[in-house]
Design a protein around this motif. Structure first.
Motif, short mmCIF file in Angstrom:
data_model
loop_
_atom_site.label_atom_id
_atom_site.label_comp_id
_atom_site.label_asym_id
_atom_site.label_seq_id
_atom_site.Cartn_x
_atom_site.Cartn_y
_atom_site.Cartn_z
N ILE A 137 -16.64 22.11 -9.11
CA ILE A 137 -15.33 21.53 -9.34
C ILE A 137 -15.35 20.99 -10.77
CG2 ILE A 137 -13.63 19.81 -8.63
CD1 ILE A 137 -14.15 21.95 -6.54
N CYS A 138 -14.39 21.41 -11.59
CA CYS A 138 -14.46 21.10 -13.02
C CYS A 138 -13.23 20.35 -13.50
CB CYS A 138 -14.60 22.39 -13.83
SG CYS A 138 -16.10 23.31 -13.48
N ALA A 139 -13.47 19.41 -14.42
CA ALA A 139 -12.37 18.77 -15.13
C ALA A 139 -11.82 19.73 -16.17
CB ALA A 139 -12.87 17.48 -15.80
N ASP A 140 -10.60 19.48 -16.60
CA ASP A 140 -9.97 20.40 -17.54
C ASP A 140 -10.51 20.27 -18.96
OD1 ASP A 140 -8.85 17.94 -18.15
OD2 ASP A 140 -6.79 18.52 -17.68
N VAL A 196 -10.24 23.78 -11.10
CA VAL A 196 -10.13 22.95 -12.30
C VAL A 196 -9.01 21.95 -12.08
CG1 VAL A 196 -9.51 22.91 -14.75
CG2 VAL A 196 -11.04 24.68 -13.88
N VAL A 197 -9.30 20.68 -12.37
CA VAL A 197 -8.32 19.62 -12.17
C VAL A 197 -8.29 18.73 -13.41
CG1 VAL A 197 -8.62 19.60 -9.66
CG2 VAL A 197 -10.00 18.08 -11.08
N PRO A 198 -7.23 17.94 -13.61
CA PRO A 198 -7.25 16.97 -14.70
C PRO A 198 -8.46 16.05 -14.57
CG PRO A 198 -5.04 17.18 -13.82
CD PRO A 198 -5.94 17.95 -12.89
N ALA A 199 -9.02 15.64 -15.70
CA ALA A 199 -10.25 14.84 -15.69
C ALA A 199 -10.11 13.60 -14.81
CB ALA A 199 -10.63 14.46 -17.11
#
Length: 259
Positions: A137-140, A196-199
Motif C-alpha cells: 500500500i503506497c502513499a502518492d 495508492v492513496v494520499p499520504a
C-alpha cells in the motif's frame, strides 16, 4: 505489546497483527547489516497467533537503501567492509549474503500475509524490502528505485524474483539497469503497488486492508496463499492437483473429519 526493539527495528503485536517499524527516521531509515539482523530476528519473534505482518517506517521515507557508510573503506564499525567481504572465499561469502537475505525472505512464508505500507523513498535495499512483502500500500509520494547496478552491484536481497513476477522481465530489466525512479502512478499501473492513496490516508488504508485480511478463517487464507505461490512455478495439472488436495483438507477440517 513490543516483542523486539533493536538496531532501528521495532516489532509490536496486537492479537493477530504484528507491526514491524523501521525507526531511523533521521537517516531516512537507511539500512545497515545490523538492521538486517534485526529484521531477521523480527520474523523469528512473531507469536503463532500473528496472521498479518505490517511493515512500516517512521518519518517521510520508507527506506533510502543501504547506509552510505557501507561504501566507505571503513564500512560499519565492528562489521566487515565490502573489501573484506570481497576477499572471502566463495563459500564464506555465499554464507554471509544468505544471512543478509534472511531479513528479506521470511515475509513470504505461508502462515503470514505481509503488507508494506510505503511512503517517500524506497530505494535499493528499501525497494527490495518493500518487494519482500506480499502486498504494498503506497502513499502518492512514493518513489521506488533499484540503484544497485549504478554502484556496480546487483540486487541480491531477494528482490529480483518478485520484481519480475510483478512487472515482467523486460520492465524489471529496464528499471534495474537504468536505476530510474518509479513514482506512484506508474507503480500502481504496472503492479508494484496494490493501492495508492494520499499520504495522509496511508495508515488508515493500511488498517482497512489488514482488517479485511484477518476477516476470513485463517487456515483457508494460509492454504490459498500457498496455492497462489505454487501456481507461479507449477504446470496446470500439477496446480489443479494441489487445489484438490487443499480443498480436501479444508472440507475435512470444516466437517471435523481430519486425522
Amino acid at each position: 505489546m513490543t516483542v523486539l526493539d533493536q538496531d532501528g527495528v521495532r516489532v509490536t503485536v496486537d492479537g493477530a497483527i504484528a507491526t514491524v517499524t523501521l525507526h531511523r527516521a533521521e537517516k531516512r531509515n537507511a539500512q545497515t547489516f545490523a538492521t538486517w539482523r534485526a529484521l531477521a530476528a523480527a520474523g523469528r519473534s512473531l507469536p503463532g497467533t500473528v496472521r498479518v505482518a505490517v511493515l512500516a517506517a517512521e518519518g517521510p521515507s520508507f527506506s533510502a537503501g543501504l547506509d552510505r557508510r557501507a561504501f566507505t573503506p571503513e564500512g560499519f564499525p565492528g562489521e566487515p567492509s565490502f573489501a573484506e567481504l570481497a576477499r572471502l572465499d566463495d563459500a564464506s561469502l555465499d554464507e554471509v549474503i544468505a544471512g543478509y537475505q534472511e531479513a528479506f525472505s521470511w515475509w513470504r512464508r505461508n502462515d503470514v500475509i505481509s503488507v508494506a505500507s510505503v511512503r517517500g523513498h524506497a530505494i535499493g535495499a528499501g525497494f527490495q524490502l518493500a518487494l519482500a512483502c506480499d502486498l504494498r500500500i503506497c502513499a502518492d509520494d512514493v518513489e521506488f528505485a533499484m540503484r544497485e547496478t549504478s554502484l556496480g552491484l546487483v540486487p541480491d536481497l531477494g528482490g529480483t524474483s518478485p520484481l519480475v513476477s510483478l512487472v515482467g522481465y523486460a520492465r524489471a530489466l529496464e528499471i534495474c539497469a537504468t536505476g530510474r525512479s518509479v513514482h506512484a502512478a506508474e507503480a500502481e499501473r504496472v503492479g508494484l503497488a496494490n493501492l495508492v492513496v494520499p499520504a495522509a490516508e496511508l495508515e488508515a488504508a493500511t488498517a482497512d486492508l489488514v482488517a479485511a485480511l484477518v476477516a476470513p478463517p485463517r487456515d483457508a487464507v494460509v492454504e490459498t496463499k500457498a496455492l497462489l505461490r505454487s501456481a507461479v512455478a507449477s504446470d496446470y495439472d500439477t496446480q489443479r492437483a494441489a487445489e484438490r488436495a487443499a480443498q480436501a483438507r479444508r472440507l475435512r477440517d470444516l466437517l471435523g473429519e481430519g486425522d
